[in-house]
Scaffold this active site. Structure first.
Site, PDB file in Angstrom:
ATOM      1  N   LYS A   1     -14.303  -0.193  -3.870  1.00  0.00           N
ATOM      2  CA  LYS A   1     -15.391   0.124  -2.931  1.00  0.00           C
ATOM      3  C   LYS A   1     -16.559   0.772  -3.669  1.00  0.00           C
ATOM      4  CE  LYS A   1     -12.482   0.850   1.133  1.00  0.00           C
ATOM      5  NZ  LYS A   1     -11.975   1.839   2.081  1.00  0.00           N
TER       6      LYS A   1
ATOM      7  N   HIS B   1       8.711 -26.753  -1.162  1.00  0.00           N
ATOM      8  CA  HIS B   1       8.080 -27.889  -1.837  1.00  0.00           C
ATOM      9  C   HIS B   1       6.887 -27.440  -2.661  1.00  0.00           C
ATOM     10  CE1 HIS B   1      10.520 -30.847   0.482  1.00  0.00           C
ATOM     11  NE2 HIS B   1      10.636 -29.778   1.261  1.00  0.00           N
TER      12      HIS B   1
ATOM     13  N   GLU C   1       0.828  -1.220   0.000  1.00  0.00           N
ATOM     14  CA  GLU C   1       0.000   0.000   0.000  1.00  0.00           C
ATOM     15  C   GLU C   1       0.852   1.255   0.000  1.00  0.00           C
ATOM     16  OE1 GLU C   1      -2.972   0.294   3.087  1.00  0.00           O
ATOM     17  OE2 GLU C   1      -4.380  -0.961   1.983  1.00  0.00           O
TER      18      GLU C   1
HETATM   19  O1  PA5 Z   1      -3.574   1.047   5.915  1.00  0.00           O
HETATM   20  C1  PA5 Z   1      -4.707   1.479   5.763  1.00  0.00           C
HETATM   21  O2  PA5 Z   1      -4.968   2.671   5.871  1.00  0.00           O
HETATM   22  C2  PA5 Z   1      -5.868   0.529   5.451  1.00  0.00           C
HETATM   23  O3  PA5 Z   1      -5.438  -0.777   5.303  1.00  0.00           O
HETATM   24  C3  PA5 Z   1      -6.891   0.585   6.570  1.00  0.00           C
HETATM   25  O4  PA5 Z   1      -6.265   0.222   7.769  1.00  0.00           O
HETATM   26  C4  PA5 Z   1      -8.041  -0.363   6.299  1.00  0.00           C
HETATM   27  O5  PA5 Z   1      -8.656  -0.044   5.086  1.00  0.00           O
HETATM   28  C5  PA5 Z   1      -9.078  -0.275   7.418  1.00  0.00           C
HETATM   29  O6  PA5 Z   1      -9.529   1.036   7.566  1.00  0.00           O
HETATM   30  P1  PA5 Z   1     -10.325   1.491   8.852  1.00  0.00           P
HETATM   31  O7  PA5 Z   1      -9.445   1.348  10.031  1.00  0.00           O
HETATM   32  O8  PA5 Z   1     -10.691   2.911   8.585  1.00  0.00           O
HETATM   33  O9  PA5 Z   1     -11.535   0.604   8.954  1.00  0.00           O
END
Ligand code: PA5
Length: 442
Positions: free
Chosen positions: A419, A305, A284
């Site tokens: 989303k 393996h 990310e």
């Molecule tokens: O790293 C990030 O920002 C995302 O992976 C969020 O943690 C994830 O989408 C969950 O978001 P939230 O804590 O708002 O539910």
């Protein structure tokens, strides 16, 4: 602290090239240190190990003690992505693989998928247990945890009554905003705050990680100490800074040698979720603007393996970063057998860990010979202190590395695309216009 060994890259890169990338990494280090780079309003994680308020730690311990007094034996932790993976990583790494200790609740996870079977089976477990829930969402609006929480909350309210439910549900969310904050205030849940300046995947040392890890019976003070010591080490600017070295080499392998895939390699099933946490952190943070190294993982020796053939002889697009754990916590010695039908007497008297270490060395030489450069990242053992250290190391190195790559490590604009489509297909109010358009395309 974390030891970086780059000798497994020596036969692939030239010394002068590495020096050049060390220079780039030091520039990126300065950007991160001066807090003037892209995304600099999300740098709260940098000082967490030394900033975490005693109230937060004692608050986590108070929830643990209160739920113990209520006889809670199952804690469902609801969250996804950065609100899930750090806690799961630590709990999987630190827990006994087979025996659950008496007097400590079992910690399980929900809200990280939309599988109906998973949730149904989880509720079967909840029905036989004395259940409490930690719901974690920084935004307070993420669909997967919101769906799971609605179901878990209903179960807890029906089973224990509304008043008792408010003592059995704790929320970790934004200080002021979001549906989860509003609900918590209305229902009287205890809450912990995810600081504004800490993004999800950098939040394991906030209550997002600390509370579930504490509830699972582990020492969060030791984890913070490990992170603080690693921070201290990384504050030393220079060519021998471990994060600078790691960032320099991975960017060099990627940019100059086309190594587009980094495989995080571990040699213990306890570290499967360390790799999952790492993949989110690097995926990310770096995978944007058409750039980035694809983070993958294997758990050896099991995956030798399955994936071993590809790594040895398939497309030469990858390098490996191996987590080298210096010593096992427990000891198992291989015995001698009179008949020796399995021909293993040559190992009699040896520890299993010796076989694991020799497997690692054998793989190292084979993969280097096969064209796969290898970075080694050394920790002493798997415990709270060393997990804290490795969390901090990877977060810091990620910031440096992404700045070398030229991207903002602290945003994730691409996460929104699916989303919108999902909301339109689920016919969420406000998305009507997109529904027909999407239906035509599927
Ligand atoms: O790293 C990030 O920002 C995302 O992976 C969020 O943690 C994830 O989408 C969950 O978001 P939230 O804590 O708002 O539910």
């Amino acid at each position: 602290m974390i030891k970086v060994n780059l000798t497994g890259c020596n036969s692939f890169v030239k010394e002068a090239e590495y020096k050049n990338y060390l220079g780039k990494a030091l520039e990126a280090y300065d950007v991160l240190s001066s807090e003037k780079g892209a995304g600099n309003d999300f740098l709260g994680w940098k000082t967490l190990p030394v900033d975490v308020d005693e109230d937060i730690i004692s608050g986590c311990e108070a929830v643990r003690d209160d739920w113990k007094a209520r006889g809670v034996d199952l804690v469902i932790v609801v969250g996804i992505g950065g609100s899930y993976l750090g806690a799961r990583c630590a709990i999987e790494a630190l827990s006994h693989s087979f025996v659950h200790p008496a007097g400590v609740p079992k910690v399980v996870f929900a809200g990280n998928n939309l599988s109906e079977d998973y949730l149904a089976e989880l509720m079967d477990l909840a029905a036989q247990s004395n259940t409490a829930c930690v719901v974690i969402s920084k935004s307070g609006t993420t669909t997967e945890p919101a769906v799971a929480f609605r179901i878990v909350k209903e179960h807890i309210e029906k089973t224990y009554g509304k008043q008792e439910a408010s003592a059995r549900i704790v929320a970790v969310t934004d200080a002021a905003r979001g549906a989860l904050k509003t609900l918590s205030t209305q229902e009287g849940y205890r809450t912990f705050v995810v600081p504004d300046n800490v993004g999800g995947r950098f939040s394991v040392l906030t209550p997002v990680g600390l509370l579930p890890i504490c509830l699972a019976g582990f020492d969060i003070r030791a984890m913070l100490k490990g992170a603080a010591d690693e921070r201290e080490a990384l504050l030393q600017r220079g060519e021998d800074n471990a994060a600078v070295q790691y960032a320099a080499m991975r960017n060099l392998l990627h940019s100059e040698y086309g190594k587009a895939v980094e495989i995080l390699v571990t040699y213990s099933p306890k570290l499967v979720y360390l790799a999952e946490w790492w993949k989110q952190l690097y995926g990310e943070s770096e995978g944007k603007d058409g750039k980035g190294i694809f983070p993958a993982s294997v758990t050896n020796t099991a995956d030798l393996h399955s994936m071993g053939q590809f790594i040895q002889e398939g497309s030469r697009v990858m390098f490996e970063s191996v987590i080298k754990v210096e010593k096992a916590t427990r000891e198992v010695v291989i015995g001698s057998d009179e008949q020796n039908l399995d021909c293993l007497n040559y190992l009699a008297g040896q520890r299993v860990e010796h076989c694991n270490a020799m497997a690692q060395l054998g793989v190292r030489v084979a993969h280097i010979d096969g064209g796969v450069p290898q970075i080694e990242l050394g920790i002493e053992k798997i415990d709270e202190f060393w997990l804290g250290a490795i969390f901090y190391f990877f977060e810091f190195a990620c910031g440096v590395s992404a700045y070398v790559l030229g991207v903002n490590p602290f945003n994730q604009p691409g996460v929104e695309a699916y989303k919108k489509n999902m909301f339109a297909l689920l016919r969420k109010p406000g998305y009507e216009a997109q529904t027909e358009e999407i239906l035509k395309r599927i």
